[in-house]
Design a protein around this motif. Structure first.
Motif, mmCIF file in Angstrom:
data_model
loop_
_atom_site.group_PDB
_atom_site.id
_atom_site.type_symbol
_atom_site.label_atom_id
_atom_site.label_comp_id
_atom_site.label_asym_id
_atom_site.label_seq_id
_atom_site.Cartn_x
_atom_site.Cartn_y
_atom_site.Cartn_z
ATOM 1 N N THR A 137 0.832 -1.206 0.000
ATOM 2 C CA THR A 137 0.000 0.000 0.000
ATOM 3 C C THR A 137 0.868 1.258 0.000
ATOM 4 N N LEU A 138 1.920 1.270 0.800
ATOM 5 C CA LEU A 138 2.812 2.424 0.834
ATOM 6 C C LEU A 138 3.428 2.667 -0.537
ATOM 7 N N ASP A 139 3.845 1.602 -1.193
ATOM 8 C CA ASP A 139 4.467 1.735 -2.502
ATOM 9 C C ASP A 139 3.468 2.218 -3.543
ATOM 10 N N ARG A 140 2.261 1.641 -3.541
ATOM 11 C CA ARG A 140 1.269 2.004 -4.557
ATOM 12 C C ARG A 140 0.831 3.454 -4.441
ATOM 13 N N THR A 141 0.715 3.964 -3.225
ATOM 14 C CA THR A 141 0.211 5.327 -3.037
ATOM 15 C C THR A 141 1.325 6.369 -3.000
ATOM 16 N N GLY A 142 2.573 5.936 -2.945
ATOM 17 C CA GLY A 142 3.669 6.886 -2.881
ATOM 18 C C GLY A 142 3.770 7.607 -1.546
ATOM 19 N N PRO A 172 -12.445 22.113 -1.082
ATOM 20 C CA PRO A 172 -13.407 21.010 -0.961
ATOM 21 C C PRO A 172 -13.141 19.837 -1.893
ATOM 22 N N ASP A 173 -12.587 20.111 -3.083
ATOM 23 C CA ASP A 173 -12.361 19.014 -4.026
ATOM 24 C C ASP A 173 -10.965 18.410 -3.918
ATOM 25 N N ASP A 174 -10.209 18.800 -2.911
ATOM 26 C CA ASP A 174 -8.922 18.149 -2.657
ATOM 27 C C ASP A 174 -9.162 16.779 -2.041
ATOM 28 N N LEU A 175 -8.294 15.830 -2.354
ATOM 29 C CA LEU A 175 -8.415 14.510 -1.763
ATOM 30 C C LEU A 175 -8.180 14.571 -0.261
ATOM 31 N N CYS A 176 -8.950 13.777 0.480
ATOM 32 C CA CYS A 176 -8.694 13.655 1.918
ATOM 33 C C CYS A 176 -8.329 12.223 2.297
ATOM 34 N N GLU A 177 -8.709 11.229 1.467
ATOM 35 C CA GLU A 177 -8.463 9.832 1.812
ATOM 36 C C GLU A 177 -8.160 9.029 0.560
ATOM 37 N N ILE A 178 -7.317 8.035 0.724
ATOM 38 C CA ILE A 178 -7.172 6.959 -0.261
ATOM 39 C C ILE A 178 -7.385 5.667 0.513
ATOM 40 N N MET A 179 -8.542 5.070 0.316
ATOM 41 C CA MET A 179 -8.943 3.895 1.080
ATOM 42 C C MET A 179 -8.691 2.629 0.266
ATOM 43 N N SER A 180 -8.022 1.652 0.865
ATOM 44 C CA SER A 180 -7.790 0.389 0.173
ATOM 45 C C SER A 180 -9.072 -0.427 0.141
ATOM 46 N N THR A 181 -9.328 -1.020 -1.014
ATOM 47 C CA THR A 181 -10.491 -1.880 -1.153
ATOM 48 C C THR A 181 -10.090 -3.120 -1.906
ATOM 49 N N THR A 187 -8.027 -8.432 -9.095
ATOM 50 C CA THR A 187 -6.858 -8.607 -9.948
ATOM 51 C C THR A 187 -5.612 -8.937 -9.145
ATOM 52 N N GLY A 188 -5.745 -9.221 -7.860
ATOM 53 C CA GLY A 188 -4.591 -9.633 -7.074
ATOM 54 C C GLY A 188 -4.009 -8.542 -6.211
ATOM 55 N N THR A 189 -4.327 -7.276 -6.476
ATOM 56 C CA THR A 189 -3.822 -6.184 -5.653
ATOM 57 C C THR A 189 -4.985 -5.282 -5.265
ATOM 58 N N PRO A 190 -5.005 -4.792 -4.006
ATOM 59 C CA PRO A 190 -6.063 -3.859 -3.612
ATOM 60 C C PRO A 190 -5.980 -2.577 -4.431
ATOM 61 N N LYS A 191 -7.108 -1.908 -4.546
ATOM 62 C CA LYS A 191 -7.170 -0.630 -5.249
ATOM 63 C C LYS A 191 -7.280 0.482 -4.214
ATOM 64 N N GLY A 192 -6.845 1.682 -4.594
ATOM 65 C CA GLY A 192 -6.928 2.838 -3.711
ATOM 66 C C GLY A 192 -8.062 3.749 -4.119
ATOM 67 N N TRP A 197 -6.704 5.358 -7.300
ATOM 68 C CA TRP A 197 -5.425 6.061 -7.319
ATOM 69 C C TRP A 197 -4.492 5.447 -8.382
ATOM 70 N N GLY A 198 -4.067 6.291 -9.331
ATOM 71 C CA GLY A 198 -3.091 5.872 -10.320
ATOM 72 C C GLY A 198 -3.574 4.833 -11.306
ATOM 73 N N GLU A 199 -4.880 4.576 -11.367
ATOM 74 C CA GLU A 199 -5.384 3.512 -12.234
ATOM 75 C C GLU A 199 -6.618 3.976 -13.005
ATOM 76 N N PRO A 200 -6.426 4.879 -13.953
ATOM 77 C CA PRO A 200 -7.584 5.372 -14.719
ATOM 78 C C PRO A 200 -8.285 4.270 -15.500
ATOM 79 N N GLY A 201 -7.532 3.265 -15.971
ATOM 80 C CA GLY A 201 -8.159 2.177 -16.703
ATOM 81 C C GLY A 201 -9.118 1.385 -15.845
ATOM 82 N N ARG A 202 -8.708 1.072 -14.609
ATOM 83 C CA ARG A 202 -9.588 0.321 -13.711
ATOM 84 C C ARG A 202 -10.753 1.194 -13.255
ATOM 85 N N THR A 203 -10.539 2.509 -13.169
ATOM 86 C CA THR A 203 -11.636 3.421 -12.840
ATOM 87 C C THR A 203 -12.705 3.373 -13.928
ATOM 88 N N ALA A 204 -12.248 3.423 -15.187
ATOM 89 C CA ALA A 204 -13.194 3.426 -16.302
ATOM 90 C C ALA A 204 -13.982 2.125 -16.393
#
Length: 539
Positions: free
Chosen positions: A103-108, A188-197, A201-206, A399-406
């Motif tokens: 998680t630390l690596d994925r979110t930077g 108001p539109d600034d990020l406040c959280e990146i929650m792992s879910t 596909t083998g890795t949690p998403k943020g 986070w960092g995954e526009p393809g999975r978002t779409a």
């Protein structure tokens, strides 16, 4: 039914905390075994922490991870990050080193705030070497050195203006002024959280959520729950989970309710917890069954308890009736939400028992819900289909995954939840199944793909297939079907011991079945339908 009162014009979590502390400085928002924290105390402590984070080089939008059990330090850490303009990245206290490092690596995140871990465990000691991690803040008493910094050395004094209940206008050039400027610059539109879910596909998403989403979603949630300043609310769900953080920690500060942080929940301690004056209790139906069992055994009445909240679960009508009659509850509430969509639907005051028992109520204000078939067409009331949601609560993306978002948020803004539901003629939503290949162990979502990927790192396995199987104790349990590498055998006890050392407890399979081959379907993919039939035949 009275309308939901609109959220005050705070816009951001830092402005909310500052305003609440200015108006209600003596309101107690944390009671940790008698150690009380007021809004004045919380703002002062969070300001000191934010000043320390600024000194460490945390810039607006930087991700800062928090790792620990539910305790007051977690609350201070969270608001310290928000006042510093940062984004909270929660890590479960159940995480092992590999999971946390991922998680630390994925979110930077390059700053990690650690607190208390499981008994006898120093969380920072679980981490493998991480070159990108600049600072690790550890509890006092934990060996420091290298990037580790004791928490007592992180805060920087931030004197308030004399006579002011909060540091409202600190002197120019002071750390407190720097924090104030940073906090008021948050939008108001600034990020406040990146929650792992859990993912498939083998890795949690943020999941990315912003300040406005969280404020509105959980203001409305708390309004419908009737959470208020006279309530005492045990927060059993981990702060690292969306419900514990937002419907627990944040909601209590929003409504000036007193949170009772529960480090590690034990069903045996339930009556003690309620006996401390709890008035609001959230959990699965099994929690409330246990409450009634304790009362039937002669436990003292729990007259302080007034509201019970279940989460998108089918609740026996008899349970609701007994809770109202035996405990004297004012409300039993059913609700549905998900990390990607915050709060989706809730039952309301005046709903009949049958609606609360069988559904998660109607969409909350500002949220639309549809139930569609495989072609994306709305199904008639009473028929099953995938739940789609649209509105302010839909995440900003992964986070960092526009393809999975779409893949889950379409061009029209509809979130495809992967949950299967039914809408009745009155618009009440029942969640009846999951399209996703997830299962739930004691309330925690588990991704089979993630568990499979972790088990393969043990070294003796060529293939793994994990699935959820109904379980009388945990609701569902993981079964792992494993194929050993050529020329090797699988030592099941050793494999499970490795899993316990490297995975959160709820992810560890309850059973490992060693097989020569895994069944495949016509497409050459592992046939989990066949495995599930085999497992069901053995249970």
């Amino acid at each position: 039914m009275r309308p939901v009162e609109p959220v005050p014009d705070w816009g951001t979590l830092p402005r909310m905390l500052r305003d609440q502390a200015a108006r209600h400085p003596d309101a107690v928002v944390i009671d940790d075994g008698g150690a009380r924290t007021t809004l004045r105390d919380l703002l002062a402590a969070a300001t000191r922490e934010a000043a320390g984070l600024l000194a460490l080089g945390v810039a607006p939008g930087d991700r800062v991870a928090i790792w620990g059990v539910n305790d007051p330090s977690w609350v201070v850490h969270a608001f310290g990050v928000w006042l510093a303009g940062g984004v909270v990245v929660p890590l479960s206290s159940r995480c092992k080193g590999l999971e946390a490092a991922g998680t630390l690596d994925r979110t930077g995140a390059d700053v990690l705030l650690t607190g208390e871990g499981p008994p006898g465990v120093v969380l920072a000691d679980l981490l493998p070497p991480l070159p990108g991690l600049r600072h690790v803040v550890v509890p006092d008493g934990v060996t420091a050195g290298g990037p580790r910094l004791p928490v007592s050395r992180l805060p920087i004094p931030c004197p308030p203006v004399p006579g002011s209940p909060v540091p409202g206008s600190p002197a120019a050039g002071t750390p407190a002024r720097a924090v104030e400027e940073r906090a008021l610059a948050v939008r108001p539109d600034d990020l406040c959280e990146i929650m792992s879910t859990s993912g498939t596909t083998g890795t949690p998403k943020g999941v990315m959520l912003d300040h406005a989403q969280v404020l509105r979603g959980y203001w409305d949630w708390a309004e419908i729950v009737t959470l208020g300043e006279n309530d005492r609310y045990p927060v059993i769900a981990p702060f690292s989970h969306g419900f514990g953080l937002n419907a627990g920690l944040v909601a209590c500060v929003l409504r000036r309710a007193t949170m009772l942080p529960v480090r590690v929940f034990s069903p045996d301690a339930l009556m003690t917890l309620i006996g401390s004056g709890a008035s609001v209790l959230a959990g699965p139906p099994t929690l409330f069954h246990r409450l009634l069992e304790e009362l039937d055994r002669g436990a003292p009445d729990v007259t302080s308890l007034r509201v019970a909240i279940c989460g998108a679960a089918a609740v026996p009508p008899s349970l609701i009736t007994r809770l109202v009659e035996r405990v004297g509850l004012e409300r039993v509430i059913n609700a549905y939400g998900l990390m990607e969509g915050t709060v989706v639907s809730m039952t309301r005051a005046g709903d009949p028992v049958e609606v609360v028992a069988a559904t998660a109520g109607r969409p909350v204000p500002g949220i639309e819900v549809r139930v569609v078939d495989d072609d994306g067409k709305d199904v008639p009331p009473g028929e099953r289909g995938e739940i789609l949601q649209r509105g302010y609560g839909v995440m900003r993306g992964y986070w960092g995954e526009p393809g999975r978002t779409a893949e889950v948020v379409d061009e029209d803004g509809w979130l495809h939840t992967g949950d299967v539901g039914v809408l009745d003629g009155s618009g009440n939503l029942a969640v009846v199944d999951r399209k996703k290949d997830l299962y739930i162990v004691n309330g925690f979502n588990v991704s089979p793909a993630e568990v499979e990927a972790l088990l393969l790192r043990e070294g003796s396995l060529a293939q793994v297939a994990v699935l959820g199987v109904p379980d009388a104790v945990s609701g569902e349990a993981g079964w792992a079907y494993v194929v050993p590498k050529a020329g090797q055998s699988v030592d099941v006890p050793r494999l499970l011991a490795w899993a316990k050392d490297n995975m959160s407890g709820f992810k560890v399979p309850k059973r490992v079945v060693v097989v020569d081959t895994l069944p495949v379907n016509a497409n050459g993919k592992i046939d989990k339908v066949a495995l599930r039939a085999a497992a069901t035949g053995e249970t």
